[in-house]
Design a protein around this motif. Structure first.
Motif, mmCIF file in Angstrom:
data_model
loop_
_atom_site.group_PDB
_atom_site.id
_atom_site.type_symbol
_atom_site.label_atom_id
_atom_site.label_comp_id
_atom_site.label_asym_id
_atom_site.label_seq_id
_atom_site.Cartn_x
_atom_site.Cartn_y
_atom_site.Cartn_z
ATOM 1 N N SER A 5 -7.644 -56.410 -16.002
ATOM 2 C CA SER A 5 -6.591 -56.575 -15.003
ATOM 3 C C SER A 5 -6.054 -55.231 -14.517
ATOM 4 O O SER A 5 -5.678 -55.108 -13.352
ATOM 5 C CB SER A 5 -5.462 -57.449 -15.545
ATOM 6 N N ARG A 8 -8.425 -54.051 -11.900
ATOM 7 C CA ARG A 8 -8.310 -54.886 -10.704
ATOM 8 C C ARG A 8 -7.063 -54.507 -9.899
ATOM 9 O O ARG A 8 -7.106 -54.412 -8.676
ATOM 10 C CB ARG A 8 -8.289 -56.369 -11.084
ATOM 11 N N ALA A 9 -5.947 -54.297 -10.587
ATOM 12 C CA ALA A 9 -4.719 -53.878 -9.904
ATOM 13 C C ALA A 9 -4.909 -52.514 -9.252
ATOM 14 O O ALA A 9 -4.521 -52.304 -8.097
ATOM 15 C CB ALA A 9 -3.554 -53.848 -10.893
ATOM 16 N N GLN A 12 -6.964 -52.804 -6.072
ATOM 17 C CA GLN A 12 -6.174 -53.338 -4.950
ATOM 18 C C GLN A 12 -5.302 -52.255 -4.336
ATOM 19 O O GLN A 12 -5.219 -52.113 -3.119
ATOM 20 C CB GLN A 12 -5.271 -54.475 -5.432
ATOM 21 N N GLY A 64 2.673 -56.510 -4.485
ATOM 22 C CA GLY A 64 3.198 -57.035 -5.741
ATOM 23 C C GLY A 64 4.691 -57.226 -5.702
ATOM 24 O O GLY A 64 5.329 -57.074 -4.674
ATOM 25 N N LEU A 85 1.649 -56.147 -10.701
ATOM 26 C CA LEU A 85 0.528 -56.590 -9.885
ATOM 27 C C LEU A 85 -0.589 -57.043 -10.811
ATOM 28 O O LEU A 85 -1.008 -56.287 -11.693
ATOM 29 C CB LEU A 85 0.062 -55.429 -8.989
ATOM 30 N N SER A 86 -1.043 -58.261 -10.643
ATOM 31 C CA SER A 86 -2.106 -58.833 -11.495
ATOM 32 C C SER A 86 -1.763 -58.719 -12.968
ATOM 33 O O SER A 86 -2.627 -58.437 -13.805
ATOM 34 C CB SER A 86 -3.446 -58.141 -11.212
ATOM 35 N N GLY A 87 -0.480 -58.865 -13.301
ATOM 36 C CA GLY A 87 -0.043 -58.793 -14.684
ATOM 37 C C GLY A 87 0.089 -57.389 -15.230
ATOM 38 O O GLY A 87 0.308 -57.200 -16.427
#
Length: 189
Positions: A5, A8-9, A12, A64, A85-87
């Motif tokens: 994650s 991934r954040a 982004q 986010g 953002l995305s955890g």
């Protein structure tokens, strides 16, 4: 491609910041991970130039959840916001400043502060310099061990950007930090 994650954040954010022409760089534990100084990172510390601060904040709000926050002592950055953002917790910082007994040190961040990149998917992620974080971590007692880890890395691999340590010496630093930086420069340049 993106296994966790945090990446991934970061992907982004990098996509949005690159498209918007933001001057930025990854710092903190993700920077140390990129240099294989630590084995993991749990959050993101992103430095942006003062010129890019408002645009970066606007983009982070679109991506986010987060609002402008007050930095907690000893930090007194000019712009600071926290996002999720995305955890993943993301700190966005411009005008990174740390208060100490002899004043306030401001870590200059501009295009000269970017010391490399790391590939993430099809993007190149800009990295802020280890030299800048070496100084910053010395000023924050809870992170002093990270300064030790970076110094060990320098002893093995050398300084990539001694010019940034010389630039840091122009700022307001405690005597013991100044002496430690000067000693390192003598040893490795």
């Amino acid at each position: 491609m993106l296994n966790n994650s945090l990446d991934r954040a970061l992907f982004q954010i990098a996509s949005a910041f690159t498209e918007a022409g933001i001057t930025w760089g990854v710092g903190g534990s993700r920077l140390l991970l990129a240099h294989k100084i630590v084995d993991s990172a749990r959050d993101l510390d992103l430095l942006v130039s003062m010129r890019s601060a408002e645009r970066a904040l606007r983009l982070m709000r679109e991506l986010g959840v987060g609002e402008v926050s007050q930095a907690k002592a000893p930090f007194c950055s000019r712009h600071f916001s926290q996002h999720r953002l995305s955890g993943v917790d993301v700190d966005l910082i411009a005008g990174y400043r740390i208060e100490h007994l002899q004043g306030v040190y401001e870590q200059v961040f501009d295009t000269d502060s970017i010391s490399g990149t790391v590939a993430l998917g099809d993007l190149e992620i800009p990295l802020s310099s280890l030299e800048d974080w070496y100084v910053t971590y010395q000023l924050y007692p809870q992170k002093a061990q990270r300064a030790e880890l970076i110094e060990s890395h320098f002893q093995k691999s050398g300084l990539a950007r001694p010019d940034l340590l010389y630039r840091a010496l122009q700022g307001v630093l405690p005597d013991e930090v100044r002496v430690r930086i000067e000693r390192l420069l003598v040893q490795l340049t």
